[in-house]
Design a protein around this motif. Structure first.
Motif, PDB file in Angstrom:
ATOM      1  N   GLY A 227       0.797  -1.316  -0.367  1.00  0.00           N
ATOM      2  CA  GLY A 227       0.364   0.116  -0.395  1.00  0.00           C
ATOM      3  C   GLY A 227       0.690   1.461   0.129  1.00  0.00           C
ATOM      4  O   GLY A 227       0.404   2.330  -0.213  1.00  0.00           O
ATOM      5  N   LYS A 228       1.320   1.104   0.845  1.00  0.00           N
ATOM      6  CA  LYS A 228       2.815   2.307   0.583  1.00  0.00           C
ATOM      7  C   LYS A 228       2.815   2.707  -0.417  1.00  0.00           C
ATOM      8  O   LYS A 228       2.644   3.688  -1.211  1.00  0.00           O
ATOM      9  CB  LYS A 228       3.916   1.889   1.927  1.00  0.00           C
ATOM     10  N   TRP A 229       3.762   2.379  -1.624  1.00  0.00           N
ATOM     11  CA  TRP A 229       4.038   2.598  -2.836  1.00  0.00           C
ATOM     12  C   TRP A 229       3.220   2.591  -4.337  1.00  0.00           C
ATOM     13  O   TRP A 229       3.951   2.045  -5.040  1.00  0.00           O
ATOM     14  CB  TRP A 229       5.220   1.437  -3.037  1.00  0.00           C
ATOM     15  N   ASP A 230       2.132   2.263  -3.745  1.00  0.00           N
ATOM     16  CA  ASP A 230       1.238   2.312  -4.626  1.00  0.00           C
ATOM     17  C   ASP A 230       1.308   3.115  -5.605  1.00  0.00           C
ATOM     18  O   ASP A 230       0.720   3.063  -6.764  1.00  0.00           O
ATOM     19  CB  ASP A 230      -0.367   2.169  -4.067  1.00  0.00           C
ATOM     20  N   ASP A 231       2.013   4.731  -5.129  1.00  0.00           N
ATOM     21  CA  ASP A 231       1.417   6.119  -5.930  1.00  0.00           C
ATOM     22  C   ASP A 231       3.171   6.103  -6.823  1.00  0.00           C
ATOM     23  O   ASP A 231       3.537   6.690  -6.818  1.00  0.00           O
ATOM     24  CB  ASP A 231       1.389   6.708  -6.057  1.00  0.00           C
ATOM     25  N   ALA A 232       4.064   5.024  -6.210  1.00  0.00           N
ATOM     26  CA  ALA A 232       5.769   4.557  -7.056  1.00  0.00           C
ATOM     27  C   ALA A 232       5.616   3.527  -7.230  1.00  0.00           C
ATOM     28  O   ALA A 232       6.924   3.062  -7.182  1.00  0.00           O
ATOM     29  CB  ALA A 232       5.852   5.152  -5.256  1.00  0.00           C
ATOM     30  N   PRO A 233       5.041   3.456  -7.900  1.00  0.00           N
ATOM     31  CA  PRO A 233       5.366   2.210  -8.889  1.00  0.00           C
ATOM     32  C   PRO A 233       6.939   1.754  -9.437  1.00  0.00           C
ATOM     33  O   PRO A 233       7.198   0.527  -9.474  1.00  0.00           O
ATOM     34  CB  PRO A 233       4.941   2.302 -10.344  1.00  0.00           C
ATOM     35  N   ASP A 234       7.835   2.370  -9.280  1.00  0.00           N
ATOM     36  CA  ASP A 234       9.399   1.843  -9.926  1.00  0.00           C
ATOM     37  C   ASP A 234       9.412   2.053  -8.787  1.00  0.00           C
ATOM     38  O   ASP A 234      11.388   1.682  -8.695  1.00  0.00           O
ATOM     39  CB  ASP A 234       9.501   3.586 -10.830  1.00  0.00           C
ATOM     40  N   TYR A 235       9.565   2.218  -7.553  1.00  0.00           N
ATOM     41  CA  TYR A 235      10.033   2.034  -6.119  1.00  0.00           C
ATOM     42  C   TYR A 235      10.840   1.144  -6.480  1.00  0.00           C
ATOM     43  O   TYR A 235      10.483  -0.508  -6.303  1.00  0.00           O
ATOM     44  CB  TYR A 235       8.872   2.596  -5.293  1.00  0.00           C
ATOM     45  N   GLY A 236      11.976   0.880  -5.919  1.00  0.00           N
ATOM     46  CA  GLY A 236      13.487   0.186  -5.560  1.00  0.00           C
ATOM     47  C   GLY A 236      13.160  -0.741  -6.467  1.00  0.00           C
ATOM     48  O   GLY A 236      13.701  -1.715  -7.058  1.00  0.00           O
ATOM     49  N   LYS A 237      13.247  -0.562  -8.381  1.00  0.00           N
ATOM     50  CA  LYS A 237      13.360  -1.236  -9.218  1.00  0.00           C
ATOM     51  C   LYS A 237      14.884  -1.343 -10.140  1.00  0.00           C
ATOM     52  O   LYS A 237      15.214  -2.407 -10.270  1.00  0.00           O
ATOM     53  CB  LYS A 237      12.194  -1.448  -9.989  1.00  0.00           C
ATOM     54  N   PHE A 238      15.349  -0.300  -9.622  1.00  0.00           N
ATOM     55  CA  PHE A 238      16.584  -0.773  -9.850  1.00  0.00           C
ATOM     56  C   PHE A 238      17.870  -0.873  -9.590  1.00  0.00           C
ATOM     57  O   PHE A 238      17.909  -0.913  -8.230  1.00  0.00           O
ATOM     58  CB  PHE A 238      16.761   1.622 -10.810  1.00  0.00           C
ATOM     59  N   LYS A 239      19.150  -1.768 -10.028  1.00  0.00           N
ATOM     60  CA  LYS A 239      20.054  -2.557  -9.578  1.00  0.00           C
ATOM     61  C   LYS A 239      21.205  -1.689  -9.829  1.00  0.00           C
ATOM     62  O   LYS A 239      21.964  -1.906  -9.260  1.00  0.00           O
ATOM     63  CB  LYS A 239      19.723  -3.002 -10.611  1.00  0.00           C
ATOM     64  N   LYS A 240      21.002  -0.082 -10.293  1.00  0.00           N
ATOM     65  CA  LYS A 240      21.798   1.169  -9.618  1.00  0.00           C
ATOM     66  C   LYS A 240      21.858   1.966 -10.104  1.00  0.00           C
ATOM     67  O   LYS A 240      20.894   2.447 -10.805  1.00  0.00           O
ATOM     68  CB  LYS A 240      22.845   0.223 -11.307  1.00  0.00           C
ATOM     69  N   GLY A 241      21.951   3.012  -9.092  1.00  0.00           N
ATOM     70  CA  GLY A 241      22.147   4.817  -9.606  1.00  0.00           C
ATOM     71  C   GLY A 241      23.053   5.469  -8.505  1.00  0.00           C
ATOM     72  O   GLY A 241      23.986   4.862  -8.123  1.00  0.00           O
ATOM     73  N   PHE A 242      22.473   6.413  -8.715  1.00  0.00           N
ATOM     74  CA  PHE A 242      23.062   7.161  -7.703  1.00  0.00           C
ATOM     75  C   PHE A 242      23.588   7.331  -6.219  1.00  0.00           C
ATOM     76  O   PHE A 242      22.133   6.438  -5.525  1.00  0.00           O
ATOM     77  CB  PHE A 242      22.534   9.337  -8.155  1.00  0.00           C
ATOM     78  N   ILE A 243      23.815   7.904  -5.255  1.00  0.00           N
ATOM     79  CA  ILE A 243      23.841   7.757  -3.868  1.00  0.00           C
ATOM     80  C   ILE A 243      23.383   9.329  -3.639  1.00  0.00           C
ATOM     81  O   ILE A 243      23.645  10.393  -4.359  1.00  0.00           O
ATOM     82  CB  ILE A 243      25.002   7.671  -3.049  1.00  0.00           C
ATOM     83  N   ALA A 244      22.882   9.552  -3.010  1.00  0.00           N
ATOM     84  CA  ALA A 244      21.218  10.864  -2.374  1.00  0.00           C
ATOM     85  C   ALA A 244      21.399  10.845  -0.979  1.00  0.00           C
ATOM     86  O   ALA A 244      21.098   9.854  -0.587  1.00  0.00           O
ATOM     87  CB  ALA A 244      20.331  10.461  -2.897  1.00  0.00           C
ATOM     88  N   LEU A 245      21.437  12.600  -0.840  1.00  0.00           N
ATOM     89  CA  LEU A 245      21.059  12.693   0.824  1.00  0.00           C
ATOM     90  C   LEU A 245      20.144  13.889   0.999  1.00  0.00           C
ATOM     91  O   LEU A 245      19.913  14.373   0.083  1.00  0.00           O
ATOM     92  CB  LEU A 245      22.827  13.922   1.530  1.00  0.00           C
ATOM     93  N   GLN A 246      18.980  13.374   2.251  1.00  0.00           N
ATOM     94  CA  GLN A 246      17.758  14.319   1.662  1.00  0.00           C
ATOM     95  C   GLN A 246      17.508  15.120   2.518  1.00  0.00           C
ATOM     96  O   GLN A 246      18.325  15.519   3.572  1.00  0.00           O
ATOM     97  CB  GLN A 246      16.850  13.067   2.244  1.00  0.00           C
ATOM     98  N   ASP A 247      17.335  16.446   2.490  1.00  0.00           N
ATOM     99  CA  ASP A 247      16.723  17.698   3.205  1.00  0.00           C
ATOM    100  C   ASP A 247      16.172  17.037   3.195  1.00  0.00           C
ATOM    101  O   ASP A 247      14.808  17.268   2.516  1.00  0.00           O
ATOM    102  CB  ASP A 247      17.452  18.727   2.212  1.00  0.00           C
ATOM    103  N   HIS A 248      15.379  17.597   5.089  1.00  0.00           N
ATOM    104  CA  HIS A 248      13.704  17.535   5.083  1.00  0.00           C
ATOM    105  C   HIS A 248      13.698  18.556   6.197  1.00  0.00           C
ATOM    106  O   HIS A 248      12.909  18.538   7.395  1.00  0.00           O
ATOM    107  CB  HIS A 248      13.629  16.015   6.327  1.00  0.00           C
TER     108      HIS A 248
END
Length: 262
Positions: A227-248
């Motif tokens: 349910g949490k990711w219903d609006d994020a269909p591409d969540y977690g699918k990539f096997k390679k990518g950038f490192i990121a830091l969050q501003d909250h």
């Protein structure tokens, strides 16, 4: 006697040549060893080279170096008329399998996160990338009203910080083992480590392993589809990518950010 001396000399010369050959072979082996065991600093306290805004070309206002730390200064961020995202990525290189280590601290009520396998072209890292949660477990819910947000997920006590929202969690997916958690008080430094391979992901905090899971497994997919990711269909699918830091929208300090390819 002369013959014995010559024989001894030949033996010594032969031994030297053998030792020299061994040294050459040793050097050759060292040179051809994979460099996966080497740590590479993404931030060493002196330069922000490689870092930029998610979806941008430069660092957003507020992100700066102070006393050897990469910090988000909320006052600097608010002073400027900036409409872009303020999450940042190390955009110089993408990583697949890795061990990532960094140190961080938060103020009272602070909130941030570490993302990996980040891809651009989305509203931000949270909708596409797994997140190692960083938050003030003790005080966040006292300062921020979580009721409305948590109610949509059927939380029994929506006013409280949920287990999947606490420090060290794989945000909204896997919770940290509280019996292993040693979280230093706000204003003090903590160390975090993420180990990622297709067989196993680990989250560590201050030298203690908090959780372990297998990405893209049946269990992983069940959690993603809860349910949490219903609006994020591409969540977690990539096997390679950038490192990121969050501003909250809270101050945050990072140092000793380094990565080792696996």
């Amino acid at each position: 006697m002369k013959k014995i001396a010559i024989l001894i000399s030949l033996v010594i010369i032969g031994s030297c040549k053998k030792a020299q050959k061994t040294e050459i072979e040793k050097v050759s082996i060292e040179e051809t060893k994979p460099k996966s065991e080497e740590w590479v600093y993404l931030f060493d306290g002196t330069s922000t080279e490689g870092w930029r805004a998610y979806g941008g070309e430069t660092l957003p206002p507020g992100w700066t170096i102070k006393e050897g730390t990469l910090t988000f200064d909320t006052e600097l961020g608010l002073e400027q008329d900036y409409k872009g995202g303020t999450d940042i990525i190390y955009g110089a290189e993408e990583f697949d399998n890795f061990e990532l280590y960094l140190e961080w601290k938060l103020p009272e009520g602070g909130n941030s996160g570490i993302f990996y396998h980040v891809k651009e072209g989305y509203s931000g890292p949270p909708v596409v990338s797994p997140e190692y949660q960083l938050i003030d477990d003790e005080n966040y819910a006292k300062i921020h009203d979580l009721t409305e947000y948590n109610s949509q997920f059927g939380a029994e006590h929506p006013e409280l910080l949920q287990d999947w929202q606490k420090t060290g969690a794989d945000y909204a997916m896997h919770v940290a083992d509280e019996s292993q958690k040693v979280l230093h008080p706000v204003g003090q430094w903590n160390s975090s480590k993420i180990v990622f391979t297709p067989e196993k992901v680990e989250h560590w905090l201050n030298g203690k392993k908090l959780l372990e899971f297998q990405p893209w497994s049946e269990e992983w997919n069940q959690k993603k589809n809860s349910g949490k990711w219903d609006d994020a269909p591409d969540y977690g699918k990539f096997k390679k990518g950038f490192i990121a830091l969050q501003d909250h929208s809270s101050p945050i300090w990072f140092k000793n950010i380094k990565i080792k390819k696996l």
